[in-house]
Design a protein around this motif. Structure first.
Motif, PDB file in Angstrom:
ATOM      1  N   GLU A  48      -7.441  -1.668  -2.489  1.00 19.15           N
ATOM      2  CA  GLU A  48      -6.721  -2.615  -1.639  1.00 19.15           C
ATOM      3  C   GLU A  48      -6.047  -3.693  -2.477  1.00 19.15           C
ATOM      4  O   GLU A  48      -4.907  -4.078  -2.216  1.00 19.15           O
ATOM      5  CB  GLU A  48      -7.691  -3.262  -0.640  1.00 19.15           C
ATOM      6  CG  GLU A  48      -7.061  -4.343   0.222  1.00 19.15           C
ATOM      7  CD  GLU A  48      -8.073  -5.047   1.097  1.00 19.15           C
ATOM      8  OE1 GLU A  48      -7.988  -6.276   1.221  1.00 19.15           O
ATOM      9  OE2 GLU A  48      -8.948  -4.359   1.657  1.00 19.15           O
ATOM     10  N   GLN A  49      -6.754  -4.191  -3.489  1.00 20.31           N
ATOM     11  CA  GLN A  49      -6.183  -5.235  -4.332  1.00 20.31           C
ATOM     12  C   GLN A  49      -4.935  -4.736  -5.055  1.00 20.31           C
ATOM     13  O   GLN A  49      -3.927  -5.435  -5.143  1.00 20.31           O
ATOM     14  CB  GLN A  49      -7.215  -5.718  -5.353  1.00 20.31           C
ATOM     15  CG  GLN A  49      -6.706  -6.895  -6.188  1.00 20.31           C
ATOM     16  CD  GLN A  49      -7.661  -7.286  -7.288  1.00 20.31           C
ATOM     17  OE1 GLN A  49      -8.282  -6.437  -7.919  1.00 20.31           O
ATOM     18  NE2 GLN A  49      -7.794  -8.574  -7.532  1.00 20.31           N
ATOM     19  N   THR A  50      -4.987  -3.511  -5.570  1.00 18.03           N
ATOM     20  CA  THR A  50      -3.835  -2.949  -6.269  1.00 18.03           C
ATOM     21  C   THR A  50      -2.650  -2.773  -5.328  1.00 18.03           C
ATOM     22  O   THR A  50      -1.513  -3.148  -5.655  1.00 18.03           O
ATOM     23  CB  THR A  50      -4.203  -1.595  -6.895  1.00 18.03           C
ATOM     24  OG1 THR A  50      -5.222  -1.791  -7.883  1.00 18.03           O
ATOM     25  CG2 THR A  50      -2.996  -0.948  -7.551  1.00 18.03           C
ATOM     26  N   LEU A  51      -2.880  -2.222  -4.155  1.00 16.61           N
ATOM     27  CA  LEU A  51      -1.798  -2.001  -3.191  1.00 16.61           C
ATOM     28  C   LEU A  51      -1.167  -3.324  -2.763  1.00 16.61           C
ATOM     29  O   LEU A  51       0.065  -3.420  -2.641  1.00 16.61           O
ATOM     30  CB  LEU A  51      -2.328  -1.245  -1.974  1.00 16.61           C
ATOM     31  CG  LEU A  51      -2.801   0.192  -2.236  1.00 16.61           C
ATOM     32  CD1 LEU A  51      -3.409   0.789  -0.975  1.00 16.61           C
ATOM     33  CD2 LEU A  51      -1.666   1.063  -2.752  1.00 16.61           C
ATOM     34  N   GLN A  52      -1.988  -4.347  -2.554  1.00 18.29           N
ATOM     35  CA  GLN A  52      -1.458  -5.652  -2.165  1.00 18.29           C
ATOM     36  C   GLN A  52      -0.668  -6.278  -3.304  1.00 18.29           C
ATOM     37  O   GLN A  52       0.390  -6.900  -3.088  1.00 18.29           O
ATOM     38  CB  GLN A  52      -2.608  -6.580  -1.735  1.00 18.29           C
ATOM     39  CG  GLN A  52      -2.174  -7.951  -1.251  1.00 18.29           C
ATOM     40  CD  GLN A  52      -1.311  -7.883  -0.006  1.00 18.29           C
ATOM     41  OE1 GLN A  52      -1.437  -6.958   0.794  1.00 18.29           O
ATOM     42  NE2 GLN A  52      -0.429  -8.860   0.180  1.00 18.29           N
ATOM     43  N   THR A  53      -1.167  -6.109  -4.533  1.00 24.13           N
ATOM     44  CA  THR A  53      -0.463  -6.652  -5.697  1.00 24.13           C
ATOM     45  C   THR A  53       0.898  -5.995  -5.867  1.00 24.13           C
ATOM     46  O   THR A  53       1.910  -6.671  -6.117  1.00 24.13           O
ATOM     47  CB  THR A  53      -1.303  -6.437  -6.970  1.00 24.13           C
ATOM     48  OG1 THR A  53      -2.565  -7.113  -6.828  1.00 24.13           O
ATOM     49  CG2 THR A  53      -0.584  -6.973  -8.193  1.00 24.13           C
ATOM     50  N   LEU A  54       0.951  -4.678  -5.715  1.00 30.46           N
ATOM     51  CA  LEU A  54       2.213  -3.964  -5.852  1.00 30.46           C
ATOM     52  C   LEU A  54       3.175  -4.307  -4.717  1.00 30.46           C
ATOM     53  O   LEU A  54       4.395  -4.358  -4.910  1.00 30.46           O
ATOM     54  CB  LEU A  54       1.957  -2.457  -5.883  1.00 30.46           C
ATOM     55  CG  LEU A  54       1.199  -1.944  -7.113  1.00 30.46           C
ATOM     56  CD1 LEU A  54       0.847  -0.475  -6.953  1.00 30.46           C
ATOM     57  CD2 LEU A  54       2.022  -2.151  -8.382  1.00 30.46           C
ATOM     58  N   LYS A  55       2.631  -4.555  -3.549  1.00 32.36           N
ATOM     59  CA  LYS A  55       3.470  -4.895  -2.397  1.00 32.36           C
ATOM     60  C   LYS A  55       4.159  -6.240  -2.590  1.00 32.36           C
ATOM     61  O   LYS A  55       5.313  -6.427  -2.178  1.00 32.36           O
ATOM     62  CB  LYS A  55       2.613  -4.909  -1.128  1.00 32.36           C
ATOM     63  CG  LYS A  55       3.386  -5.213   0.142  1.00 32.36           C
ATOM     64  CD  LYS A  55       2.465  -5.189   1.355  1.00 32.36           C
ATOM     65  CE  LYS A  55       3.226  -5.514   2.635  1.00 32.36           C
ATOM     66  NZ  LYS A  55       2.334  -5.495   3.825  1.00 32.36           N
ATOM     67  N   THR A  56       3.475  -7.188  -3.208  1.00 33.17           N
ATOM     68  CA  THR A  56       4.012  -8.544  -3.365  1.00 33.17           C
ATOM     69  C   THR A  56       4.691  -8.756  -4.717  1.00 33.17           C
ATOM     70  O   THR A  56       5.211  -9.845  -4.967  1.00 33.17           O
ATOM     71  CB  THR A  56       2.890  -9.576  -3.206  1.00 33.17           C
ATOM     72  OG1 THR A  56       1.842  -9.314  -4.170  1.00 33.17           O
ATOM     73  CG2 THR A  56       2.293  -9.505  -1.802  1.00 33.17           C
ATOM     74  N   LEU A  57       4.680  -7.754  -5.575  1.00 34.18           N
ATOM     75  CA  LEU A  57       5.315  -7.889  -6.887  1.00 34.18           C
ATOM     76  C   LEU A  57       6.832  -7.972  -6.718  1.00 34.18           C
ATOM     77  O   LEU A  57       7.475  -7.029  -6.259  1.00 34.18           O
ATOM     78  CB  LEU A  57       4.939  -6.695  -7.768  1.00 34.18           C
ATOM     79  CG  LEU A  57       5.448  -6.721  -9.212  1.00 34.18           C
ATOM     80  CD1 LEU A  57       4.819  -7.875  -9.975  1.00 34.18           C
ATOM     81  CD2 LEU A  57       5.146  -5.396  -9.904  1.00 34.18           C
TER      82      LEU A  57
END
Length: 458
Positions: A48-57
């Motif tokens: 979840e943390q990775t997906l959220q990070t990539l989404k907001t990058l």
């Protein structure tokens, strides 16, 4: 005439099958993000943390993998695979691979390890990740890979300029930092600067302290230390306390007073749950979660945590510091108040013991809804030997992230993946051989021959 019609139908059917196959192939090739992870622990599913990070990058990131003849193939394969997964989800990520031996002029610009290096670069910011730091083992058949954890944190850190300074109190037989290296490393990767503080030696709490940690203290604070703590907490200081069983806890005065500032009371009782789980002892509690940001994602992901020798807590309303329960036992648990009997190995339930459910964790806010303190009845889950179990690590880091108002650090993080190459026995190998080389081709021959024979006769 009938033969001509049957022949025509066969041709049309064949063309239809070929057309469907071509269309399906084109469709599957166009849906690059379509994949199914069938591994037992979902080791190829991004967290979840990775997906959220990539989404907001929202900035361009250049990932560069530098390898050489000294780079183990297993390392190179895993790094390339994980980076490709990141690229699929954010077009701002560009990935290039360089060979140190054939392209030394490019490698000279960076601090490169011949065994393998991944450079994360965005504008003037740069982070260097070495392949060996992302692997627990380099065995070709059995190894642990934490590349997702390292790479995701590197992307998060691109937006962070200042570190958060936190201090762990010492001098009271607290759990030493060298027994909590995994938690400390996790904090440092999230841009915390961790220091140790002995108030007897320093004589004050440093001005840059943004939070003070008291983990597993075995003896009480002195009156002078308590005075310093009150002064610190009356300002913008924040407190993180994780208690642990101590034979001296019945005589504590200042630690009790420190918790009392926020209406928290430790009940001089150790939580025991004889029916909690057949896999753990009655002294190990698997807490239930209260409703809070720290625990909600753990609850949704069914990630449990554990505490051993946890101290029962209570809370009384304090006008300026409202508290919220985040951990509790089942109603089958009870609080053992006879600590002398417990020290001798006895855990017999008596009428004087506290009936369950027992509260084991609270968070405290200011009247302005700003985080002020985290108080936990147990601290053993923070040690290196158990912090990796299920939700322990995420809870530990989430609680600190909440305390420091870093919402993006209250999440479910990437987990270390245990990679094992598929092992095939001799019997399985023979079954695969006969099935693919003999059985399936023979089956097609039989079906095809039958159809041909029926058409010839018909």
């Amino acid at each position: 005439m009938n033969k001509w019609i049957r022949g025509t139908n066969a041709v049309v059917l064949s063309l239809a099958v070929i057309g469907i196959f071509i269309v399906l192939t084109i469709f599957l090739n166009s849906t690059k993000s379509l994949q199914v992870d069938l591994t037992q622990n979902k080791q190829f599913t991004l967290s979840e943390q990775t997906l959220q990070t990539l989404k907001t990058l929202d900035k361009d990131v250049h990932l560069m993998a530098f390898t050489s003849s000294q780079t183990p193939e297993v390392m190179n394969r895993e790094i390339v695979d994980i980076v490709q997964e990141y690229k699929k989800r954010n077009s701002k990520i560009v990935f290039d691979q360089y060979n140190i031996e054939s392209q030394p002029e490019i490698a000279a610009k960076y601090e490169i390890d011949p065994a393998g290096t991944l450079v994360v670069e965005s504008g003037t910011q740069k982070k260097t990740l070495y392949f060996y730091d992302m692997f627990q083992s380099t065995s070709e058949t059995d190894y642990q890979f934490n590349g997702e954890q390292k790479l995701t944190q590197a992307l998060i850190n691109l937006n962070v300029k200042d570190k958060t300074k936190v201090y762990f109190l010492s001098g009271h037989n607290e759990t030493p930092l060298n027994q909590m290296t995994l938690w400390r490393t996790g904090l440092e990767e999230q841009n915390y600067e961790v220091g140790e503080l002995n108030l007897l030696r320093e004589g004050k709490i440093p001005d840059d302290a943004q939070a003070l940690f008291i983990i597993g203290a075995q003896s009480d604070l002195s009156d002078a230390e308590m005075t310093l703590m009150k002064e610190y907490l009356n300002g913008k200081g924040k407190l993180y306390v994780a208690l642990n069983y101590s034979e001296q806890m019945a005589k504590w005065k200042n630690i009790d007073a420190l918790l009392g500032l926020y209406g928290i009371k430790e009940n001089k009782a150790i939580a025991i749950d004889p029916k909690n789980s057949r896999l753990v002892s009655p002294l190990t509690i698997i807490p239930e979660y209260g409703f809070h940001d720290i625990t909600s994602k753990l609850q949704n992901s069914n990630l449990l945590m554990s505490m051993t020798l946890a101290i029962a807590l209570d809370a009384q309303p304090v006008a300026d510091y409202p508290s919220t329960m985040i951990l509790k036992t089942t109603d089958q648990a009870y609080g053992e108040t006879n600590l002398e009997q417990l020290a001798k190995g006895g855990t017999t339930k008596e009428d004087s013991d506290i009936k369950g459910p027992l509260n084991l964790g609270y968070v405290v806010e200011t009247k302005d809804k700003k985080p002020k303190a985290v108080v936990l009845g147990g601290s053993t889950f923070l040690r290196d030997d158990v912090i990796g179990l299920q939700g322990n690590r995420d809870f530990a880091l989430n609680s600190v992230g909440w305390l420091q108002e870093q919402k993006d650090q209250v999440t479910i993080r990437p987990r270390e993946n245990q990679m094992q190459r598929a092992m095939v026995t001799g019997g399985q190998a023979q079954s695969i051989f006969y099935g693919t080389v003999l059985l399936f081709p023979l089956l097609f021959l039989i079906v095809g021959g039958t159809i041909w024979w029926r058409r010839r006769r018909g």
